[in-house]
Enzyme design. Sequence first.
Site, short mmCIF file in Angstrom:
data_model
loop_
_atom_site.label_atom_id
_atom_site.label_comp_id
_atom_site.label_asym_id
_atom_site.label_seq_id
_atom_site.Cartn_x
_atom_site.Cartn_y
_atom_site.Cartn_z
N ASP A 140 0.79 -1.22 0.00
CA ASP A 140 0.00 0.00 0.00
C ASP A 140 0.83 1.28 0.00
O ASP A 140 0.38 2.30 -0.52
CB ASP A 140 -0.94 0.04 1.22
CG ASP A 140 -2.05 -0.98 1.16
OD1 ASP A 140 -2.39 -1.53 2.21
OD2 ASP A 140 -2.56 -1.22 0.05
N GLU A 141 2.01 1.24 0.62
CA GLU A 141 2.72 2.50 0.81
C GLU A 141 4.22 2.31 0.70
O GLU A 141 4.75 1.21 0.91
CB GLU A 141 2.37 3.11 2.17
CG GLU A 141 2.71 2.23 3.35
CD GLU A 141 2.37 2.86 4.68
OE1 GLU A 141 1.79 3.97 4.70
OE2 GLU A 141 2.68 2.25 5.71
#
Length: 362
Positions: A107-108
């Site tokens: 996600d990041e």
Amino acid sequence: MAKHIIVYVEMGSLMCAVERRDHPELAGRPFAISNTSLGEVFGVVAGVSPEAFSQGVREGQSLDYARQQCPNLAILPSRYDAYRRVWRQAHHIFMDHTDRFETHQMDEAFLDLTEHVADLEEARTAALAIKKRITAELQLSTTVGVSYNKFLAKAAAKSIEAGGLRTVRPAFAQDFIRQLHIDCFWPLSPEAREKLKSQGLMKGVQLRALSPAVKADIIGVAQTLLLEDLLQGKDNTPVRPSRLQGTMTVEHLFAKASCDHHVLAHETAILLEELYERMESNSFEGSMLHIKVVYDDTGHGEWRQELPPGLSGEDLEGFSLMLASMMSPEGRPVSEISLTATQPKQQMVKIASKPIQLTLGF
């Protein structure tokens, strides 16, 4: 000039974003992703769309309980190979800007551009280029923050609407922190943030007004010491590359899987040229090569080989042909090639210099 230059890239729930991209009919509908490829049969929730989240569906819930929370919930089988492929494609984009990036789940990512740009303005330009490439090549949206440490870079992204880009410069950091919501003080533990919210402490300006002793009574000494640093805009946490230190990797993802020996050799040669170039520019002395191929049927093969120094011309072509001859046993189409150079001190196992046995994973 900022001492460090950090770009934070957030892709929301990547799994849900990929499903929404590949299934336009899901637009506006509440859906969840099962943790298995069997979809609605059994399992737990592994991914939640914003629409489902607003109706009480959470990751980790059983599918039956999730349906109780949201009767019109659509449940999709997981496609982890597809999600990992997209995340690796994002890695390729990151690597065009820096080798130093730290990822969390799918996600990041934190990118350390300190050695690649002159200032935060150049970093913002690079961040915008990353956003545009992810949109163009992956058809996915990103939210991006730019600042001089990890705390402020991520807080910048968390403080804006999804899909935006925000830069926090040193001269304006204190004003930014004063208005920052408690949920954006992400290095604090979730428990500490909830305790502060229960006391009506929602903004940085309120937290600054409290003495350290009062804060310690609410969240404890360790979290108070951390919070005091954050309120001053301090965060010395380094970007820790997710890949092993002492390794350097290049990858190629085929648009269409191939078992053609000449195609595999050609792409391998291109990867080797890129690997040698990056090794030279980073003064990286790799002595071993870890080769991994992913097949169209989701199996994979891995082996190690001594990496000759600085091949070019016919020597490079010959080495590429040798590697390619091992990549597609029995004509299995290859969908991905990954080459990782390893420095001597990072070698985990002593391996002979001659080709090795191909190990297949399923």
